[in-house]
Design a protein around this motif. Structure first.
Motif, PDB file in Angstrom:
ATOM      1  N   GLY A 533       3.485  11.139  -9.963  1.00 24.44           N
ATOM      2  CA  GLY A 533       4.192  11.093 -11.240  1.00 24.44           C
ATOM      3  C   GLY A 533       5.371  10.159 -11.255  1.00 24.44           C
ATOM      4  N   GLY A 534       5.374   9.180 -10.338  1.00 27.11           N
ATOM      5  CA  GLY A 534       6.463   8.206 -10.310  1.00 27.11           C
ATOM      6  C   GLY A 534       6.525   7.390 -11.584  1.00 27.11           C
ATOM      7  N   PRO A 535       7.658   6.739 -11.844  1.00 20.62           N
ATOM      8  CA  PRO A 535       7.812   5.959 -13.073  1.00 20.62           C
ATOM      9  C   PRO A 535       6.732   4.911 -13.296  1.00 20.62           C
ATOM     10  N   ILE A 536       6.097   4.441 -12.221  1.00 16.68           N
ATOM     11  CA  ILE A 536       5.028   3.462 -12.408  1.00 16.68           C
ATOM     12  C   ILE A 536       3.886   4.059 -13.224  1.00 16.68           C
ATOM     13  N   SER A 537       3.747   5.385 -13.214  1.00 21.21           N
ATOM     14  CA  SER A 537       2.679   6.042 -13.986  1.00 21.21           C
ATOM     15  C   SER A 537       2.986   6.079 -15.477  1.00 21.21           C
ATOM     16  N   LEU A 538       4.208   5.702 -15.868  1.00 18.95           N
ATOM     17  CA  LEU A 538       4.617   5.724 -17.277  1.00 18.95           C
ATOM     18  C   LEU A 538       4.502   4.358 -17.946  1.00 18.95           C
ATOM     19  N   VAL A 539       4.283   3.306 -17.164  1.00 19.61           N
ATOM     20  CA  VAL A 539       4.283   1.952 -17.712  1.00 19.61           C
ATOM     21  C   VAL A 539       3.079   1.748 -18.629  1.00 19.61           C
ATOM     22  N   GLN A 540       3.327   1.080 -19.759  1.00 20.32           N
ATOM     23  CA  GLN A 540       2.269   0.744 -20.701  1.00 20.32           C
ATOM     24  C   GLN A 540       2.196  -0.772 -20.866  1.00 20.32           C
ATOM     25  N   ASP A 541       1.028  -1.267 -21.239  1.00 19.12           N
ATOM     26  CA  ASP A 541       0.880  -2.700 -21.512  1.00 19.12           C
ATOM     27  C   ASP A 541       1.943  -3.140 -22.518  1.00 19.12           C
ATOM     28  N   GLY A 542       2.596  -4.243 -22.223  1.00 15.82           N
ATOM     29  CA  GLY A 542       3.597  -4.801 -23.131  1.00 15.82           C
ATOM     30  C   GLY A 542       5.016  -4.388 -22.813  1.00 15.82           C
ATOM     31  N   ASP A 543       5.221  -3.329 -22.035  1.00 14.64           N
ATOM     32  CA  ASP A 543       6.581  -2.969 -21.618  1.00 14.64           C
ATOM     33  C   ASP A 543       7.205  -4.130 -20.858  1.00 14.64           C
ATOM     34  N   MET A 544       8.463  -4.389 -21.118  1.00 14.85           N
ATOM     35  CA  MET A 544       9.152  -5.450 -20.390  1.00 14.85           C
ATOM     36  C   MET A 544       9.619  -4.925 -19.034  1.00 14.85           C
ATOM     37  N   ILE A 545       9.354  -5.731 -18.004  1.00 16.66           N
ATOM     38  CA  ILE A 545       9.786  -5.407 -16.642  1.00 16.66           C
ATOM     39  C   ILE A 545      10.597  -6.585 -16.120  1.00 16.66           C
ATOM     40  N   GLU A 546      11.686  -6.259 -15.448  1.00  9.02           N
ATOM     41  CA  GLU A 546      12.528  -7.299 -14.860  1.00  9.02           C
ATOM     42  C   GLU A 546      12.612  -7.083 -13.346  1.00  9.02           C
ATOM     43  N   LEU A 547      12.124  -8.060 -12.616  1.00  9.88           N
ATOM     44  CA  LEU A 547      12.184  -8.060 -11.161  1.00  9.88           C
ATOM     45  C   LEU A 547      13.127  -9.171 -10.730  1.00  9.88           C
ATOM     46  N   ASP A 548      14.102  -8.830  -9.903  1.00  7.92           N
ATOM     47  CA  ASP A 548      15.063  -9.823  -9.420  1.00  7.92           C
ATOM     48  C   ASP A 548      15.245  -9.625  -7.920  1.00  7.92           C
ATOM     49  N   ALA A 549      14.578 -10.468  -7.135  1.00  8.34           N
ATOM     50  CA  ALA A 549      14.632 -10.321  -5.686  1.00  8.34           C
ATOM     51  C   ALA A 549      16.008 -10.656  -5.130  1.00  8.34           C
ATOM     52  N   GLU A 550      16.726 -11.543  -5.789  1.00  8.16           N
ATOM     53  CA  GLU A 550      18.062 -11.904  -5.307  1.00  8.16           C
ATOM     54  C   GLU A 550      19.046 -10.756  -5.534  1.00  8.16           C
ATOM     55  N   ALA A 551      18.965 -10.125  -6.692  1.00  7.15           N
ATOM     56  CA  ALA A 551      19.863  -9.007  -6.998  1.00  7.15           C
ATOM     57  C   ALA A 551      19.386  -7.694  -6.386  1.00  7.15           C
ATOM     58  N   GLY A 552      18.117  -7.647  -5.958  1.00  2.00           N
ATOM     59  CA  GLY A 552      17.564  -6.437  -5.370  1.00  2.00           C
ATOM     60  C   GLY A 552      17.266  -5.360  -6.390  1.00  2.00           C
TER      61      GLY A 552
END
Length: 604
Positions: A533-552
């Motif tokens: 039931g982690g948050p990844i199970s709540l994601v829907q197509d079109g939701d905006m996701i921000e990944l920033d490897a520098e900021a962690g």
């Protein structure tokens, strides 16, 4: 002098591990306290243990003061990396006998290849095979016949499994014995090009197979820097292998001499000598930290964000991804080996190898030197490399300069001031990302999600032309509890093609990527997983996701109110629980722990 921050992080680990480490050492001391193992066997027990030995060996085995070495082997002749081990037992027995001791094959462990099972149902068994190997190692050493052990294993889950199993017999000295990489084949740049052309449908399967066969062409490990070769690096960094022994090719005079020397060194470490060195004394907090340092300095496999945690816990040492990320802030990236560059592991060995790497890290105070190992009490022994002089093995100081700065650099002039692995945190949970092969301009992505349940679904969407856009691929129900956390190797070519076309793409998954994780920003091992039931199970197509490897950071840009209103995806994943033996692993899926805790069924 040791770097101040390195000392602080290590002390943090020591403090956190105080109770579990003490409990482990107490258990090991209890195992040792009654003397050599064979002295505890009844006459009937012992007779069974040496019934097949010849007369002289039988006489030696009947004397409990004469050391007997147990060989735990991962030999099979289907896997190129383990094929060379076929004749190792006889070599080891011969050298042992010449040294006045005996050796017996204690048992075998399974050795599966992720390269063969990539994208196949069998990959769902891969991660769990590590714990099976650990248990098989314990069974092998359980007969109380042995005064030391030699572990023959190289590839992905085999070395971690051998390590975990051996640590349950930490009162014994243990030496790991590598077999080496195959010689160079098709250059990595050409192999990658053919793979991407195949992904785009521009070449056929015949051309792809020809390229792959030219890459993987003979006995030995694959030459890229994936999990198998990362394993060998770790065993040197942690003092469990002979210095400079990791990357010597099979079938060479040097390889044979190193194997003989490993036997002789193990004999010196057994309990009846003044150099008695049980494995429990070698694998401690500083050794584990040195392993992490090696992983970061070389840009090694992301699989060790899981395996190292499990290996450490088997010795009572508690590490986590924050420790790895904090060390990454101070450990420079010193290597460019494919997929973090074009050179293969043979080139790394030729231009300086492990001896140069360790020498440079020690000189900058970026590695613990005062660590017990199979060679003595200092890791300075590992700043050397082996040579043959008149057919005799000698060690000389490693070179002070790299022969190719495009492949290997000193710590003071590294490719990057920080290591190759980072912790990402945010409202989606905790995960790791390997950035050593990701160009700086690709390390931050903000784009809409595309949700997939299988890597084949993403491939189909790619082939249908549905992914020519900026997006974050969310591949869920790939965690340890869901399906055994297979590597998602099939995702690399299509995502690489899309990135080359100029699109901003990234991957977020509760699964694993290959040990050869490359140029795509991939947030992997996401915890908690979708099945929990982690948050990844709540994601829907079109939701905006921000990944920033520098900021962690990894953020799902959806309001907290909206997320609370959603119900976790409860898709039926039972189809992945049957076939290819997967039904036999149901108890392991039910009991496995979190990825950050080593994704293991063991509880220490």
């Amino acid at each position: 002098m040791t770097h101040k921050r390195l000392s602080e992080i290590t002390q943090r680990i020591i403090d956190r591990s105080r109770d579990t480490r003490a409990a482990y050492l107490e258990r090991i001391e209890q195992m040792r306290s009654d003397g050599p193992s064979r002295s505890r066997l009844s006459c009937g027990n012992l007779a069974h243990g040496f019934a097949s030995a010849d007369g002289e060996e039988k006489q030696m085995l009947s004397d409990s003061n004469a050391p007997n070495l147990g060989i735990v082997t991962a030999y099979n002749d289907m896997l190129s990396a383990h094929h060379p081990y076929g004749d190792y037992p006889e070599k080891i027995k011969r050298t042992a006998f010449e040294s006045g001791v005996t050796a017996q094959v204690a048992g075998g462990v399974p050795a599966m290849c992720d390269g063969v099972t990539q994208g196949q149902d069998g990959m769902d068994l891969s991660l769990f095979s590590r714990d099976v190997i650990a248990m098989a190692t314990a069974v092998s050493l359980s007969h109380n016949m042995f005064d030391g052990a030699m572990c023959l294993g190289i590839c992905d889950k085999i070395v971690p499994g051998l390590m975990i199993g051996s640590l349950s017999f930490g009162h014994l000295p243990v030496v790991f014995v590598p077999a080496g990489p195959m010689t160079p084949g098709l250059p990595n740049a050409e192999k990658v090009k053919v793979r991407q052309l195949f992904a785009e449908g521009k070449v056929g399967r015949a051309e792809l197979l020809e390229a792959e066969s030219a890459s993987y062409h003979s006995p030995g490990t694959c030459t890229f820097y994936g999990t198998a070769n990362s394993n060998q690096m770790l065993m040197e960094m942690m003092g469990m292998q002979l210095p400079g022994s990791s990357f010597v090719n099979p079938g060479t005079g040097m390889r044979d001499k190193l194997t003989e020397a490993a036997v002789k060194q193990l004999v010196k470490l057994t309990e009846r000598t003044d150099q008695y060195t049980p494995m429990a004394q070698v694998i401690d907090e500083k050794a584990v930290v040195n392993g992490i340092i090696g992983l970061l300095a070389t840009g090694g496999s992301t699989n060790h964000a899981i395996h190292l945690v499990a290996m450490a816990r088997a010795a009572g040492v508690q590490i986590n991804w924050q420790d790895m990320s904090d060390l990454s802030d101070i450990i420079p990236l010193m290597c460019h080996i494919y997929p973090n560059g074009l050179a293969d592991i043979n080139r790394f060995q030729a231009v300086g190898g492990m001896g140069f790497l360790i020498r440079s890290l020690l000189s900058e105070g970026l590695m613990h030197e005062d660590v017990k190992n199979i060679m003595g009490d200092s890791m300075a022994e590992y700043a050397k490399e082996p040579f043959l002089e008149n057919d005799e093995l000698v060690w000389r100081d490693a070179p002070t300069e790299s022969l190719d700065d495009d492949v290997l650099r000193p710590a003071a002039k590294a490719f990057s001031p920080t290591g190759g692995m980072k912790l990402l945190k945010g409202n989606m949970g905790r995960c790791v990302i390997k950035v050593s092969a990701v160009k700086p301009q690709n390390r931050a992505v903000k784009a809409p999600a595309r949700v997939f349940y299988r890597q084949e679904d993403l491939q189909a969407a790619f082939k249908a032309g549905e992914l020519d856009q900026d997006f974050v691929a969310v591949v869920r129900f790939q965690g340890p509890r869901a399906n055994g956390m297979p590597e998602l190797h099939k995702l690399t070519p299509p995502l690489g093609v899309l990135q080359d076309r100029g699109y901003k793409v990234a991957l977020v998954t509760d699964g694993r990527m290959s040990g050869a994780s490359g140029k795509i920003p991939a947030a992997i091992h996401l915890t908690p997983e979708a099945l929990d039931g982690g948050p990844i199970s709540l994601v829907q197509d079109g939701d905006m996701i921000e990944l920033d490897a520098e900021a962690g950071t990894l953020e799902l840009l959806v309001s907290e109110e909206e997320l609370k209103a959603r119900k976790p995806d409860q898709s039926d994943i039972s189809a992945s629980h049957y076939g290819t033996g997967r039904e036999l692993f149901a108890p392991m899926r039910a009991e496995v722990g979190l990825a950050e805790e080593g994704a293991t069924v063991f509880r220490w």
